[in-house]
Structure formats: structure tokens, C-alpha cells
Motif scaffolding. Structure first.
Motif, mmCIF file in Angstrom:
data_model
loop_
_atom_site.group_PDB
_atom_site.id
_atom_site.type_symbol
_atom_site.label_atom_id
_atom_site.label_comp_id
_atom_site.label_asym_id
_atom_site.label_seq_id
_atom_site.Cartn_x
_atom_site.Cartn_y
_atom_site.Cartn_z
ATOM 1 N N LYS A 6 -6.222 -37.997 42.589
ATOM 2 C CA LYS A 6 -5.147 -38.910 42.970
ATOM 3 C C LYS A 6 -4.234 -39.261 41.800
ATOM 4 N N ASN A 7 -4.807 -39.490 40.626
ATOM 5 C CA ASN A 7 -4.023 -40.009 39.507
ATOM 6 C C ASN A 7 -3.924 -39.082 38.301
ATOM 7 N N GLY A 8 -4.858 -38.139 38.160
ATOM 8 C CA GLY A 8 -4.976 -37.411 36.901
ATOM 9 C C GLY A 8 -3.997 -36.281 36.685
ATOM 10 N N LYS A 9 -3.557 -35.638 37.753
ATOM 11 C CA LYS A 9 -2.720 -34.445 37.573
ATOM 12 C C LYS A 9 -1.364 -34.787 36.976
ATOM 13 N N ASP A 10 -0.782 -35.890 37.393
ATOM 14 C CA ASP A 10 0.506 -36.299 36.810
ATOM 15 C C ASP A 10 0.336 -36.632 35.325
ATOM 16 N N ILE A 11 -0.782 -37.276 34.988
ATOM 17 C CA ILE A 11 -1.046 -37.604 33.586
ATOM 18 C C ILE A 11 -1.231 -36.319 32.782
ATOM 19 N N ARG A 12 -1.950 -35.348 33.356
ATOM 20 C CA ARG A 12 -2.156 -34.073 32.667
ATOM 21 C C ARG A 12 -0.827 -33.376 32.419
ATOM 22 N N ASN A 13 0.043 -33.343 33.400
ATOM 23 C CA ASN A 13 1.344 -32.695 33.244
ATOM 24 C C ASN A 13 2.179 -33.364 32.158
ATOM 25 N N THR A 14 2.107 -34.698 32.112
ATOM 26 C CA THR A 14 2.837 -35.436 31.075
ATOM 27 C C THR A 14 2.283 -35.107 29.689
ATOM 28 N N CYS A 15 0.953 -35.064 29.587
ATOM 29 C CA CYS A 15 0.306 -34.745 28.307
ATOM 30 C C CYS A 15 0.665 -33.337 27.842
ATOM 31 N N MET A 16 0.688 -32.390 28.765
ATOM 32 C CA MET A 16 1.047 -31.017 28.418
ATOM 33 C C MET A 16 2.496 -30.937 27.951
ATOM 34 N N THR A 17 3.354 -31.708 28.579
ATOM 35 C CA THR A 17 4.766 -31.738 28.177
ATOM 36 C C THR A 17 4.919 -32.278 26.763
ATOM 37 N N LEU A 18 4.076 -33.236 26.405
ATOM 38 C CA LEU A 18 4.137 -33.855 25.076
ATOM 39 C C LEU A 18 3.358 -33.079 24.031
ATOM 40 N N GLY A 19 2.701 -31.980 24.456
ATOM 41 C CA GLY A 19 2.011 -31.115 23.510
ATOM 42 C C GLY A 19 0.578 -31.478 23.205
ATOM 43 N N ALA A 20 -0.044 -32.284 24.048
ATOM 44 C CA ALA A 20 -1.441 -32.662 23.818
ATOM 45 C C ALA A 20 -2.358 -31.489 24.158
ATOM 46 N N ASN A 21 -3.452 -31.358 23.403
ATOM 47 C CA ASN A 21 -4.418 -30.300 23.719
ATOM 48 C C ASN A 21 -5.364 -30.762 24.828
ATOM 49 N N ASN A 22 -6.292 -29.891 25.225
ATOM 50 C CA ASN A 22 -7.171 -30.199 26.350
ATOM 51 C C ASN A 22 -8.071 -31.402 26.080
ATOM 52 N N THR A 23 -8.596 -31.488 24.860
ATOM 53 C CA THR A 23 -9.471 -32.610 24.524
ATOM 54 C C THR A 23 -8.710 -33.932 24.547
ATOM 55 N N GLN A 24 -7.518 -33.940 23.966
ATOM 56 C CA GLN A 24 -6.702 -35.151 23.968
ATOM 57 C C GLN A 24 -6.325 -35.549 25.384
ATOM 58 N N THR A 25 -5.975 -34.546 26.195
ATOM 59 C CA THR A 25 -5.609 -34.816 27.585
ATOM 60 C C THR A 25 -6.774 -35.430 28.351
ATOM 61 N N PHE A 26 -7.966 -34.887 28.125
ATOM 62 C CA PHE A 26 -9.167 -35.370 28.812
ATOM 63 C C PHE A 26 -9.388 -36.850 28.534
ATOM 64 N N PHE A 27 -9.321 -37.253 27.277
ATOM 65 C CA PHE A 27 -9.596 -38.645 26.927
ATOM 66 C C PHE A 27 -8.443 -39.575 27.313
ATOM 67 N N ILE A 28 -7.226 -39.056 27.337
ATOM 68 C CA ILE A 28 -6.092 -39.861 27.811
ATOM 69 C C ILE A 28 -6.247 -40.161 29.302
ATOM 70 N N ILE A 29 -6.699 -39.166 30.059
ATOM 71 C CA ILE A 29 -6.922 -39.366 31.494
ATOM 72 C C ILE A 29 -8.005 -40.425 31.714
ATOM 73 N N ILE A 30 -9.077 -40.370 30.916
ATOM 74 C CA ILE A 30 -10.127 -41.387 31.024
ATOM 75 C C ILE A 30 -9.560 -42.769 30.701
ATOM 76 N N LYS A 31 -8.751 -42.847 29.649
ATOM 77 C CA LYS A 31 -8.180 -44.128 29.242
ATOM 78 C C LYS A 31 -7.271 -44.702 30.317
ATOM 79 N N GLU A 32 -6.442 -43.846 30.919
ATOM 80 C CA GLU A 32 -5.494 -44.317 31.921
ATOM 81 C C GLU A 32 -6.172 -44.696 33.238
ATOM 82 N N ASN A 33 -7.369 -44.189 33.460
ATOM 83 C CA ASN A 33 -8.099 -44.496 34.698
ATOM 84 C C ASN A 33 -9.366 -45.293 34.419
ATOM 85 N N LYS A 34 -9.399 -45.981 33.289
ATOM 86 C CA LYS A 34 -10.631 -46.624 32.843
ATOM 87 C C LYS A 34 -11.119 -47.699 33.822
ATOM 88 N N ILE A 35 -10.202 -48.417 34.455
ATOM 89 C CA ILE A 35 -10.610 -49.472 35.368
ATOM 90 C C ILE A 35 -11.303 -48.884 36.589
#
Length: 223
Positions: free
Chosen positions: A117-146
Motif C-alpha cells: 500500500k505505501n512502500g512502492k511510492d517510497i521506493r520509487n522516490t528513493c531510486m530517483t534520489l539515488g539511494a541504494n537497496n539497503t538505504q531504500t529498505f531502511f527508509i521504507i521501514i522508517k516511513e512506515n514505522k507506526i
């Protein structure tokens, strides 16, 4: 009446039961949550051949009766079972294994639902900003932490309220594998409702505290 009340709140009887419940439930929740999220989040983000089948199988496992899971773990750990040589049956480790297998599908399934529901848009944004897979993974966790914290809370609630599986593989041995739920079942069967109610109150208080911690971290955000 006073002597009966003091007997009911005998800490020597109750404290080991409460501590064992917390040990088994927290351990199984930690293992199941770690595995469930670290497998579930990539599964939600990636597209592969058997993804739908895996999700459907997991949905089935989410509703497996606890006594059936307890029976399967019992057969696995029994003397004639494939893991019988480790002599884990009727130990806290066996209870942790049973509870982990019970709540893993819940964490895995809910994590997938949240990230789809929420992660794919975050992944696309991270890829656009040049984040690697590990960074993207933890950003998704952070953004969905609640939401993920709510999943962990639900998993803990499922673990600490479990009776059937832990009764089968733990044996409800006094001072060793007895937990709050099996204690309540035992005392109720004996007709000793006072002690059962005390343990039930403690169990309810723990659930209240866990939910209070969730709301504390949630802050002003809404689910």
C-alpha cells in the motif's frame, strides 16, 4: 479473608509465571517480527513468479489453529521426531519455537499489506534520489514505522495470549514452562478462580501497557 487474599497474591507463586510468559512471548515476537519484516518487505516490493502463491499460502497459515501448530511442533521435537536428539520438548525453547511459527505468518502477511500500500511510492522516490537497496529498505521501514510497530504489538498480543500450543509443547511444568495462560487454565480447571483472576488481571495490565507504548510512539499520527 485476609489470609486467603495474601495467598492469592503470593509473589513466589505468581512472579515466575509472569516472567516466563514475558520471556517466551518477547523472544518469539522478536524472532518472528525480525524474520517476518525482513522477508515480507522485499517480497512486497519485488515481483517474482510465485509471489501470489506464497501470499495465499501465508493467508492460510495465519489461521492455523494453535493446537494444530502445537501438535506439529510436538511431533518435530519428540524423541522420534527429526529434532528429537536436541531434547527441546517441554522446555521454554519449544514454546518459543511454537509461538514463533504461529505469529510469523501474521507479521509476514501484515507487513506485505502495509508495504504494498505505501512502500512502492517510497521506493520509487528513493531510486530517483539515488539511494541504494539497503538505504531504500531502511527508509521504507522508517516511513512506515507506526504501522509496523502496530504489527509487532499485534504479534506480541497473539503470543502472550496463546494457550493450546504452549500447553502441548511446554507441558505446563511448574517453575519451568508454566506461563500465565496455562496457569489460568489450570487454576480454572481446579476451581480456584481467585488466582486465575489475579493472573488474568496481570495479563490485562501487560496488554494495556504494551498498547500504551504503541500510542506513545504513535504520537499525533493516525493509522
Amino acid at each position: 479473608m485476609e489470609q486467603e487474599f495474601l495467598k492469592v497474591i503470593d509473589l513466589k507463586e505468581i512472579l515466575p509465571v509472569v516472567l516466563m510468559s514475558l520471556y517466551v512471548s518477547l523472544s518469539s515476537t522478536l524472532i518472528a517480527s525480525t524474520l517476518g519484516m525482513f522477508i515480507g518487505i522485499p517480497c512486497a516490493l519485488l515481483e517474482f513468479k510465485f509471489k501470489k502463491i506464497i501470499i495465499q499460502i501465508n493467508h492460510t497459515l495465519m489461521s492455523v489453529p494453535p493446537v494444530l501448530m502445537g501438535l506439529l511442533v510436538y511431533l518435530l521435537l519428540s524423541r522420534k521426531g527429526p529434532l528429537g536428539e536436541f531434547q527441546l520438548l517441554f522446555t521454554p525453547t519449544a514454546m518459543i519455537i511454537a509461538q514463533t511459527l504461529l505469529i510469523f505468518p501474521i507479521v509476514f502477511g501484515l507487513s506485505i499489506s502495509i508495504i504494498i500500500k505505501n512502500g512502492k511510492d517510497i521506493r520509487n522516490t528513493c531510486m530517483t534520489l539515488g539511494a541504494n537497496n539497503t538505504q531504500t529498505f531502511f527508509i521504507i521501514i522508517k516511513e512506515n514505522k507506526i504501522q509496523l510497530l502496530a504489527v509487532i504489538t499485534a504479534a506480541f498480543g497473539r503470543a502472550i495470549s496463546e494457550v493450546g500450543a504452549v500447553m502441548i509443547v511446554g507441558g505446563n511444568i511448574k517453575g519451568f514452562t508454566r506461563v500465565m495462560t496455562t496457569y489460568i487454565a489450570l487454576e480454572t480447571g481446579k476451581g480456584d478462580f481467585n488466582e486465575a483472576l489475579v493472573i488474568g488481571g496481570i495479563l490485562l495490565a501487560i496488554s494495556f501497557i504494551i498498547n500504551g507504548i504503541l500510542h506513545f510512539f504513535q504520537g499525533s499520527e493516525d493509522f
